[in-house]
Write a protein that holds these residues in place. Sequence first.
Motif, mmCIF file in Angstrom:
data_model
loop_
_atom_site.group_PDB
_atom_site.id
_atom_site.type_symbol
_atom_site.label_atom_id
_atom_site.label_comp_id
_atom_site.label_asym_id
_atom_site.label_seq_id
_atom_site.Cartn_x
_atom_site.Cartn_y
_atom_site.Cartn_z
ATOM 1 N N VAL A 2 0.823 -1.204 0.000
ATOM 2 C CA VAL A 2 0.000 0.000 0.000
ATOM 3 C C VAL A 2 0.860 1.259 0.000
ATOM 4 O O VAL A 2 0.536 2.262 -0.656
ATOM 5 C CB VAL A 2 -0.947 0.000 1.212
ATOM 6 N N GLU A 3 1.985 1.211 0.707
ATOM 7 C CA GLU A 3 2.844 2.384 0.803
ATOM 8 C C GLU A 3 3.461 2.769 -0.536
ATOM 9 O O GLU A 3 3.977 3.889 -0.692
ATOM 10 C CB GLU A 3 3.957 2.157 1.826
ATOM 11 N N ASP A 4 3.410 1.851 -1.521
ATOM 12 C CA ASP A 4 3.993 2.138 -2.834
ATOM 13 C C ASP A 4 2.975 2.682 -3.838
ATOM 14 O O ASP A 4 3.326 2.918 -5.003
ATOM 15 C CB ASP A 4 4.632 0.868 -3.408
ATOM 16 N N ILE A 5 1.747 2.874 -3.416
ATOM 17 C CA ILE A 5 0.767 3.485 -4.328
ATOM 18 C C ILE A 5 1.180 4.933 -4.565
ATOM 19 O O ILE A 5 1.339 5.707 -3.620
ATOM 20 C CB ILE A 5 -0.657 3.430 -3.731
ATOM 21 N N PRO A 6 1.386 5.338 -5.811
ATOM 22 C CA PRO A 6 1.896 6.689 -6.087
ATOM 23 C C PRO A 6 0.918 7.778 -5.653
ATOM 24 O O PRO A 6 -0.298 7.583 -5.605
ATOM 25 C CB PRO A 6 2.090 6.691 -7.605
ATOM 26 N N ALA A 7 1.484 8.922 -5.351
ATOM 27 C CA ALA A 7 0.668 10.094 -5.019
ATOM 28 C C ALA A 7 -0.191 10.469 -6.222
ATOM 29 O O ALA A 7 0.243 10.372 -7.373
ATOM 30 C CB ALA A 7 1.561 11.256 -4.612
ATOM 31 N N GLY A 8 -1.400 10.910 -5.957
ATOM 32 C CA GLY A 8 -2.311 11.311 -7.020
ATOM 33 C C GLY A 8 -3.237 10.211 -7.496
ATOM 34 O O GLY A 8 -4.226 10.492 -8.183
ATOM 35 N N VAL A 9 -2.933 8.959 -7.144
ATOM 36 C CA VAL A 9 -3.803 7.838 -7.509
ATOM 37 C C VAL A 9 -4.903 7.716 -6.463
ATOM 38 O O VAL A 9 -4.622 7.694 -5.259
ATOM 39 C CB VAL A 9 -3.004 6.521 -7.614
ATOM 40 N N SER A 16 -7.176 2.867 5.291
ATOM 41 C CA SER A 16 -6.706 4.178 5.726
ATOM 42 C C SER A 16 -6.275 5.022 4.535
ATOM 43 O O SER A 16 -6.547 6.224 4.472
ATOM 44 C CB SER A 16 -5.554 4.015 6.719
ATOM 45 N N TRP A 17 -5.580 4.389 3.582
ATOM 46 C CA TRP A 17 -5.166 5.100 2.364
ATOM 47 C C TRP A 17 -6.383 5.644 1.618
ATOM 48 O O TRP A 17 -6.395 6.803 1.175
ATOM 49 C CB TRP A 17 -4.381 4.151 1.459
ATOM 50 N N ALA A 18 -7.441 4.816 1.478
ATOM 51 C CA ALA A 18 -8.622 5.243 0.739
ATOM 52 C C ALA A 18 -9.276 6.456 1.395
ATOM 53 O O ALA A 18 -9.732 7.381 0.707
ATOM 54 C CB ALA A 18 -9.615 4.089 0.629
ATOM 55 N N ARG A 19 -9.303 6.464 2.719
ATOM 56 C CA ARG A 19 -9.904 7.604 3.414
ATOM 57 C C ARG A 19 -9.044 8.854 3.279
ATOM 58 O O ARG A 19 -9.551 9.960 3.097
ATOM 59 C CB ARG A 19 -10.103 7.251 4.887
ATOM 60 N N ASP A 20 -7.733 8.680 3.344
ATOM 61 C CA ASP A 20 -6.824 9.829 3.292
ATOM 62 C C ASP A 20 -6.870 10.537 1.945
ATOM 63 O O ASP A 20 -6.760 11.774 1.884
ATOM 64 C CB ASP A 20 -5.392 9.389 3.600
ATOM 65 N N VAL A 21 -6.989 9.761 0.853
ATOM 66 C CA VAL A 21 -6.952 10.365 -0.486
ATOM 67 C C VAL A 21 -8.351 10.534 -1.070
ATOM 68 O O VAL A 21 -8.494 10.948 -2.227
ATOM 69 C CB VAL A 21 -6.086 9.515 -1.452
ATOM 70 N N ARG A 24 -2.092 -4.872 6.257
ATOM 71 C CA ARG A 24 -2.240 -4.251 4.941
ATOM 72 C C ARG A 24 -3.700 -3.880 4.662
ATOM 73 O O ARG A 24 -3.976 -2.891 3.983
ATOM 74 C CB ARG A 24 -1.723 -5.198 3.853
ATOM 75 N N ARG A 25 -4.628 -4.678 5.151
ATOM 76 C CA ARG A 25 -6.042 -4.335 4.988
ATOM 77 C C ARG A 25 -6.332 -2.993 5.665
ATOM 78 O O ARG A 25 -6.990 -2.116 5.089
ATOM 79 C CB ARG A 25 -6.935 -5.423 5.593
ATOM 80 N N ALA A 26 -5.858 -2.862 6.886
ATOM 81 C CA ALA A 26 -6.071 -1.615 7.616
ATOM 82 C C ALA A 26 -5.392 -0.448 6.902
ATOM 83 O O ALA A 26 -5.952 0.653 6.790
ATOM 84 C CB ALA A 26 -5.553 -1.750 9.039
ATOM 85 N N ALA A 27 -4.179 -0.685 6.401
ATOM 86 C CA ALA A 27 -3.453 0.375 5.701
ATOM 87 C C ALA A 27 -4.176 0.763 4.412
ATOM 88 O O ALA A 27 -4.226 1.949 4.040
ATOM 89 C CB ALA A 27 -2.032 -0.080 5.394
#
Length: 458
Positions: free
Chosen positions: A226-233, A260-265, A254-257
Motif C-alpha cells: 500500500v505504501e507504494d501506491i503513487p501520489a495522485g492515484v 486508511s489510504w482510501a480515506r486519506d486520499v 495491509r487491509r487496515a493500511a
Amino acid sequence: MSRSQTNLGWDVLLAVSGPGADQLARALRGAIRDGVLRKGATLPPSRRLAGDLQCSRWVVTQAYAQLVAEGYLEARAGSATRVHCWADEIWRPVPPKPAAPPPRYDLAPGLPDLRAFPRKRWSDAVRDALSTAPHTDLGIPAAGGHPRLRTVLAEFLHRTRGAVTNDVLISQGVCHGVTLVGRALHAEGITRIAVEEPGWTKVWRAAEDAGLEPVPVPVDADGLRVEDIPAGVRAVVVTPAHQFPSGVVLSPERRAALLSWARDVDGVILEDDYDADFRYDRKPVGTVQGMDPRRVFLFGSVSKTLSPALGIGWYVVPPQWIDRVPTAAPSVVNQLALATFIERGSYHRYLRAARLRYRARRDALLEALDPLAVSGAAAGLHLVLPLDIDASEVVDHAAGQGLKLVSLDAYRTRPGDPGLVLGYGNLADSSVADAVAVLKDSIGRSGSGSSRRRGCRP
C-alpha cells in the motif's frame, strides 16, 4: 429448370436451378465470384438468354438489373451487358482456421473443473426458471439485473463473504463489472488506478477499456504494498482473499493500511473476490468491503466456480455511487436459473464438493511435484513454481509434449524472476502424475532444473 446451360456468357458453363430472377442472379453471381466469368466478359442479350432458358425476358432483365445494382455487371446504352469485376477483386470470406486441438494436459490457470459442471441440476434450474417466470420477465432485461437474483446474491454474499449490502448489480463477469465501474470513476475525474504487480492482466485491460491508466504496484508476502501506491492515484484494484498469481492473502495490517489510504486520499477500492470460495486450511477470509462499504466496490462471478460460459457476475456498489455507475445485465434466463440454483442450496452443495475435490487434487499435485518447491496459500486453483531458468523455454518445450503451461511473466508489466503459474482447476485427477512428469522433463531439458531455494512448500 434444374439443368446446366452452356450458352451463357458465350459458352460458359453455368448452373441455373429454378425459374426465377433470383435463381439466375445467384448463378451469375457465383460464376463471377468463382472466376468463371472474367472482367469484361460479354453476357448474352436478354431476349436470347430468355429463349435459351425458356423463361420470360423479364426474368433475365431483373437478374441483370440486380447484378448491375450490386456492381457485378455494367450496362451501357447501346452496348452489351458486361462483367464489371472478377474474382480477384471480390472479397472472399476466409474460411476459419480449424480449432487447435486441446492439450493433453492443462496446467494453465483461470478455469474451474469443467468436467464437474452440474449439468443436470443447472438444466433443472433453467427449466424451472422458464416454466415459472411471468411473460414480462422475457422482455428487455431490467437495468442492473433481475431483482430476484439481486436479492438472492445480496443475502448470499452477506452470509458467506461478510459483505454489507442490501443490493447487488448483475454483470457479465468481473472484468465487465470493472469496466462499468471504471467508466463511472473516469467520469468523476479519476483517471489512474493502481493494480497489483504481478496481477490478472484481464482486469488491467478492463480498466483500460474504461479509460483508466493502470499503475503497477508491487506485491510481497503480505499482499499489495500500500505504501507504494503513487501520489495522485485515488483508485486501486486488489485481490485480498487470494492474490493472483502469487497466491498470498492480504495481511490484516495491509487491509487496515489500504482502508486508511482510501480515506486519506478520498479514494475507492475495487475488490476482486478472486476464487475466495476455495480455502483448504481454514474458512475463507471475509471481504474488505464488509469493513468499509462506503469505500469498497466488491466484484465476483461464477466463472471460477461453475463456468465462464454462463457469463454471470456481480458488483456491489457503495451507496453514494449507485446512481453514477452504468449497468448492463446478461441473459435473464441464466439470471433466474442462478437464483433458483442458489435458493435450492445447489450452489452451496456444489461448492462444498468442489472444495474437497480441489483440495485432494492440490495434494496430489504437491506430492507429484516433490521435491520441487512451490509458493502460494492453501487456497484457490493455482500454485506458483519458481524457476532458475528461462520459463519461456519450459513453456515451449512442454507445449510440444501436449502440456499447456503459463509463464509468471504473462502476468507482469516487465520481466521478473522466472516462474510458472500452475493451474489445477481444469486438470483431470487421473492426469496429475503424467502432467507433472512432462513438466519435470521439460524443466530438465530446458536447463539445470527448478530452483529449490525460492518459495516454500505450503
